[in-house]
Design a protein around this motif. Structure first.
Motif, short mmCIF file in Angstrom:
data_model
loop_
_atom_site.label_atom_id
_atom_site.label_comp_id
_atom_site.label_asym_id
_atom_site.label_seq_id
_atom_site.Cartn_x
_atom_site.Cartn_y
_atom_site.Cartn_z
N ILE A 257 -37.46 -35.93 52.88
CA ILE A 257 -36.97 -37.29 52.63
C ILE A 257 -36.71 -37.97 53.96
O ILE A 257 -36.63 -37.32 55.01
N ASP A 258 -36.58 -39.29 53.94
CA ASP A 258 -36.25 -40.04 55.15
C ASP A 258 -34.83 -39.70 55.60
O ASP A 258 -34.02 -39.21 54.80
N PRO A 259 -34.51 -39.96 56.88
CA PRO A 259 -33.12 -39.75 57.32
C PRO A 259 -32.15 -40.50 56.41
O PRO A 259 -32.49 -41.57 55.88
N VAL A 260 -30.98 -39.93 56.22
CA VAL A 260 -30.00 -40.52 55.30
C VAL A 260 -28.75 -40.92 56.07
O VAL A 260 -28.48 -40.43 57.17
N GLY A 261 -27.97 -41.80 55.48
CA GLY A 261 -26.71 -42.22 56.06
C GLY A 261 -25.66 -41.12 55.98
O GLY A 261 -25.88 -40.07 55.35
N TYR A 262 -24.53 -41.37 56.60
CA TYR A 262 -23.50 -40.33 56.66
C TYR A 262 -22.93 -40.02 55.29
O TYR A 262 -22.67 -38.85 54.97
N LEU A 263 -22.74 -41.02 54.46
CA LEU A 263 -22.15 -40.77 53.15
C LEU A 263 -23.10 -39.97 52.26
O LEU A 263 -22.68 -39.05 51.55
N ASP A 264 -24.39 -40.30 52.31
CA ASP A 264 -25.36 -39.52 51.55
C ASP A 264 -25.43 -38.08 52.06
O ASP A 264 -25.49 -37.13 51.27
N MET A 265 -25.41 -37.91 53.38
CA MET A 265 -25.47 -36.54 53.92
C MET A 265 -24.20 -35.77 53.56
O MET A 265 -24.26 -34.58 53.22
N ALA A 266 -23.05 -36.43 53.61
CA ALA A 266 -21.81 -35.76 53.25
C ALA A 266 -21.86 -35.28 51.80
O ALA A 266 -21.43 -34.17 51.48
N ARG A 267 -22.41 -36.10 50.92
CA ARG A 267 -22.49 -35.69 49.51
C ARG A 267 -23.51 -34.57 49.34
O ARG A 267 -23.28 -33.63 48.57
N LEU A 268 -24.65 -34.65 50.03
CA LEU A 268 -25.64 -33.57 49.97
C LEU A 268 -25.02 -32.25 50.42
O LEU A 268 -25.18 -31.22 49.77
N LEU A 269 -24.29 -32.30 51.54
CA LEU A 269 -23.69 -31.07 52.07
C LEU A 269 -22.62 -30.52 51.12
O LEU A 269 -22.54 -29.30 50.92
N SER A 270 -21.83 -31.39 50.54
CA SER A 270 -20.71 -30.93 49.73
C SER A 270 -21.15 -30.21 48.47
O SER A 270 -20.40 -29.42 47.91
N ARG A 271 -22.39 -30.44 48.04
CA ARG A 271 -22.89 -29.81 46.81
C ARG A 271 -23.98 -28.77 47.09
O ARG A 271 -24.54 -28.21 46.15
N ALA A 272 -24.27 -28.53 48.36
CA ALA A 272 -25.34 -27.59 48.71
C ALA A 272 -24.86 -26.14 48.63
O ALA A 272 -23.65 -25.87 48.72
N THR A 273 -25.79 -25.24 48.50
CA THR A 273 -25.46 -23.82 48.51
C THR A 273 -25.64 -23.20 49.89
O THR A 273 -25.11 -22.14 50.17
N ALA A 274 -26.40 -23.91 50.78
CA ALA A 274 -26.61 -23.42 52.15
C ALA A 274 -27.12 -24.57 53.01
O ALA A 274 -27.64 -25.57 52.50
N VAL A 275 -26.96 -24.42 54.32
CA VAL A 275 -27.46 -25.37 55.31
C VAL A 275 -28.29 -24.61 56.33
O VAL A 275 -27.85 -23.56 56.83
N PHE A 276 -29.50 -25.12 56.65
CA PHE A 276 -30.37 -24.53 57.66
C PHE A 276 -30.64 -25.62 58.69
O PHE A 276 -31.24 -26.65 58.36
N THR A 277 -30.22 -25.42 59.94
CA THR A 277 -30.28 -26.53 60.90
C THR A 277 -30.32 -26.06 62.34
O THR A 277 -29.88 -24.95 62.66
N ASP A 278 -30.85 -26.91 63.22
CA ASP A 278 -30.71 -26.68 64.65
C ASP A 278 -29.74 -27.70 65.27
O ASP A 278 -29.58 -27.77 66.48
N SER A 279 -29.08 -28.47 64.41
CA SER A 279 -28.11 -29.47 64.86
C SER A 279 -26.76 -28.83 65.14
O SER A 279 -26.27 -28.03 64.34
N GLY A 280 -26.14 -29.21 66.25
CA GLY A 280 -24.80 -28.72 66.54
C GLY A 280 -23.79 -29.28 65.55
O GLY A 280 -22.97 -28.55 64.98
N GLY A 281 -23.85 -30.60 65.31
CA GLY A 281 -22.88 -31.22 64.43
C GLY A 281 -22.96 -30.72 63.01
O GLY A 281 -21.93 -30.53 62.34
N LEU A 282 -24.16 -30.49 62.50
CA LEU A 282 -24.32 -30.08 61.12
C LEU A 282 -23.78 -28.67 60.87
O LEU A 282 -23.34 -28.35 59.76
N GLN A 283 -23.78 -27.83 61.90
CA GLN A 283 -23.18 -26.49 61.76
C GLN A 283 -21.71 -26.63 61.38
O GLN A 283 -21.20 -25.92 60.51
#
Length: 347
Positions: A257-283
């Motif tokens: 998907i295209d990059p998302v805003g902070y509120l959309d990302m916060a909601r995606l993260l809050s309901r996810a079962t895992a995060v896979f990333t190379d981002s420092g902030g997202l960790q």
């Protein structure tokens, strides 16, 4: 009234600046934001100012889409011009990007005090541009705001002890404020047809992954393997999308998907079962939502997330025993930062 010059350029910096900008206003400090233009796409930049109620930039330098040296040099030149015109009392920088190092150097050469939010972080990998930016920025800063005790120790090992403050993590401040807002405003889970707790979130953008085609292919293959266990939603950085196209990759099992805003990302993260990333902030954001993370790098500057069992490197198979992380504070890091800046400027 003392004038603060805040240099921002990338998505994580907008997120970190939101609570600090509000805290600076509460202690009576005037702030002018300079947007370097490093992230210039509306989905990577403008939306964050709107969603997080950040003051609109006084300057937009529109420097982007260049190599590290050219981008930093152009930013340095334009930031110096702006600082000479405005004569700020202090320059505030965030994180470890080209915008960070350009702001630090421009201010230091003009003898303007520098305050660095997220000081002291170290991956101990000098091949990473971000590591060079962190080290240099810290060594020219008058105020160093550390999110963890490990960061304070890193600075001490380099002989930096003056002006060092352990304040907690400003991203935690932002997360606490955004959670309720995201629940009320974001519909991304419904729009994508996702099942809460039935998907993972992934991002790839770091140069160590995107500048090495062979490594990039391995990361994509790792994500495809993970997607065979859990569907993966991946907001795609513009540079990463170009790289996928140029290499003819259409990762199986990943919803791009295209990059998302902070509120959309916060909601995606809050309901996810895992995060896979190379981002420092997202960790860290994964930890704030208490979602396990796999870091797609060979090391991380956020070592406490690994030690506390919420994060592991993709080269490791197991998590450490899980516990809470106390270093990040209780959501008042921005207030502490603003008070320390006010104290310095009052002397």
């Amino acid at each position: 009234m003392p004038e603060i010059f805040t240099v921002l350029g990338a998505r994580p910096q907008f997120i970190k600046a939101a609570p600090v900008s509000r805290a600076l206003a509460r202690v009576g400090l005037s702030e002018s934001i300079v947007h370097t233009g490093q992230h210039f796409d509306a989905l990577m930049s403008d939306i964050f100012f709107d969603e997080l109620d950040i003051p609109k930039p006084a300057y937009n330098l529109e420097v982007n889409s260049l190599g590290h040296g050219a981008m930093t040099g152009r930013m340095l030149e334009k930031l110096e011009e702006a600082m000479l015109a405005e004569k700020p009392d202090l320059v505030l920088i965030y994180g470890d990007t080209n915008s960070t190092i350009a702001g630090a150097l421009a201010a230091a050469k003009l003898n303007i005090p520098v305050a660095h939010v997220e000081a002291g972080l170290r991956s101990f990998n000098r091949r990473m541009p971000e590591e060079i930016n962190r080290v240099v920025a810290d060594h020219v800063s008058a105020l160093l705001f550390c999110p963890t005790r490990a960061a304070v120790a890193n600075l001490g090992a380099e002989g930096i002890v003056k002006g060092v403050h352990a304040v907690g993590d400003v991203m935690y401040d932002t997360t606490l404020a955004a959670v309720k807002r995201a629940e009320g405003r974001s519909t991304i889970i419904e729009t994508l047809g996702l099942t809460p707790g039935g998907y993972a979130v992934a991002t790839i953008h770091r140069a160590e992954n995107t500048d090495d085609p062979e490594r990039f292919d391995r990361v994509v293959a790792w994500l495809e393997a993970a997607a065979r266990e859990t569907p993966v939603v991946m907001p795609v950085h513009p540079r990463t999308r170009k790289l996928l196209a140029s290499r003819g990759l259409n990762p199986a099992g990943l919803t791009l998907i295209d990059p998302v805003g902070y509120l959309d990302m916060a909601r995606l993260l809050s309901r996810a079962t895992a995060v896979f990333t190379d981002s420092g902030g997202l960790q860290k954001e994964a930890y704030f939502h208490r979602v396990p993370c796999v870091t797609l790098r060979d090391e991380t500057e956020w070592v406490e997330t690994v030690e506390a069992g919420w994060n592991r490197l993709w080269t490791s198979k197991d998590y450490a025993p899980r516990r809470d992380i106390t270093d990040y504070g209780s959501g008042d890091a921005a207030t502490s930062i603003a008070r320390h800046i006010a104290d310095l400027l009052a002397d």
